[in-house]
Design a protein around this motif. Structure first.
Motif, PDB file in Angstrom:
ATOM      1  N   CYS A 162       0.818  -1.129  -0.112  1.00 48.58           N
ATOM      2  CA  CYS A 162       0.126   0.153  -0.006  1.00 48.58           C
ATOM      3  C   CYS A 162       0.806   1.338  -0.019  1.00 48.58           C
ATOM      4  N   LYS A 166       0.878   3.912  -3.131  1.00 52.20           N
ATOM      5  CA  LYS A 166       0.430   5.166  -2.633  1.00 52.20           C
ATOM      6  C   LYS A 166       1.582   6.065  -3.176  1.00 52.20           C
ATOM      7  N   LEU A 265      -3.239  -1.587  -5.803  1.00 53.52           N
ATOM      8  CA  LEU A 265      -2.246  -0.657  -5.862  1.00 53.52           C
ATOM      9  C   LEU A 265      -1.173  -1.137  -6.379  1.00 53.52           C
TER      10      LEU A 265
END
Length: 340
Positions: A162, A166, A265
């Motif tokens: 993650c 991001k 992601l």
């Protein structure tokens, strides 16, 4: 080709490093439990440090040596699994392996996982990246810029994916490795309610409840539950529904699982990443296996037939080999040793 086939890998075969389970010990549950037998004794004495966080809470760091004397060395960061710590077999095993290679290793304990309850309502979860991001910035600011990689194990692996997804190109890491990560949280939660996997659910839930009790005694009112309701919880999903979700702004467990799963992601990750997963992992289903056609070229995926959950024990009973302690440094050496 079946995407679950170990032959279907986005993988550099010139650097292939196959896993062969210990003879007679390929059963996934044996593989999952064997590290606790072979890594019972901790040979590394860590250097402990407390890092204060911007919101008034803290995380504890376990270094492979005093960072003040080793800040010039390449760094390897470990993000542990659910209720893990430096004392987890893979954690002190990897730190010892990294130290032997001349790297500076460190375990960043998630809030409340180092043995002392954290102060705030907020704890940690599979998609909680803010503490890790702050820690990596702090590393860069306080200890200087050197080659730095991170390894995330299980829950910590999903969190690391993650974080890297991001941040994309802005990620401060030179490379990452993810091991046995529940990249799709909902099916993994459901798997732990089935068959023998319920044994793992019971163990993990008991650890979570024990930690929550400590926190309620030390910091009353910092969890959205009382002791009576806490003791009545029967499933990990129940814990995530009434504690994890409510403490972190999710509607419920389903909302948490959907928004904190790292699988969506992965295509956004821009730094080199190795994902290691065993097809027989008793914590997972095939839904955690990504569509390799959707992965960017910087992600290598290694799917093994055997290995269990964070197991990967090879060799023999007389000479066991912790494959992760060989494979991870071997892969990361390209990114950490090149500047030496």
């Amino acid at each position: 080709m079946d995407r679950t086939s170990p032959d279907n890998m986005n993988f550099n075969h010139s650097s292939d490093f196959h896993f062969l389970p210990m003879r007679g010990m390929r059963n996934p549950h044996l593989q999952t439990l064997l590290p606790r037998l072979f890594r019972r004794h901790i040979t590394l004495q860590p250097h402990w440090q407390r890092l204060d966080l911007p919101d008034g809470d803290f995380v504890d760091l376990a270094w492979s040596e005093d960072p003040a004397l080793a800040q010039h060395k390449p760094r390897a960061v470990l993000f542990h699994g659910l209720e893990g710590s430096f004392h987890s077999p893979y954690a002190h095993g990897l730190l010892q392996a990294w130290k032997a290679r001349g790297w500076l290793g460190v375990v960043m304990h998630f809030r409340g996982c180092s043995g002392e309850p954290n102060r705030m309502e907020r704890i940690y979860h599979s998609g909680e990246t803010e503490d890790a991001a702050f820690f990596l910035r702090w590393l860069h600011t306080c200890w200087g810029k050197v080659p730095t990689a991170a390894v995330g194990v299980s829950l910590g692996g999903n969190m690391l994916a993650c974080l890297m997804g991001k941040q994309g190109e802005d990620c401060l890491l030179d490379a990452g490795v993810i091991v046995s990560a529940p990249l799709m949280l909902e099916p993994c939660s459901a798997k732990l309610e089935q068959g023998f996997s319920r044994v793992y659910q019971r163990y993990l839930l008991n650890q979570l409840k024990l930690n929550a009790r400590r926190k309620l005694h030390a910091w009353p009112g910092t969890l959205p539950i009382d002791l009576e309701r806490l003791n009545a919880l029967k499933k990990l999903r129940d814990f995530d529904d009434v504690i994890t979700a409510r403490a972190h702004g999710f509607v419920n467990a389903d909302d948490y699982y959907r928004r904190a799963s790292a699988m969506p992601l992965l295509p956004q990750i821009r730094k080199p990443l190795l994902i290691i997963h065993a097809k027989d992992d008793p914590f997972m289903t095939d839904e955690v296996i990504p569509d390799l056609q959707q992965l960017p070229a910087n992600i290598e995926y290694q799917l093994t037939e055997h290995g269990g959950h964070v197991g990967f024990v090879g060799g023999s009973l007389l000479k066991p080999q912790m494959w992760l302690e060989q494979r991870i440094p071997q892969w990361l050496s390209h990114y950490l040793d090149t500047a030496l």
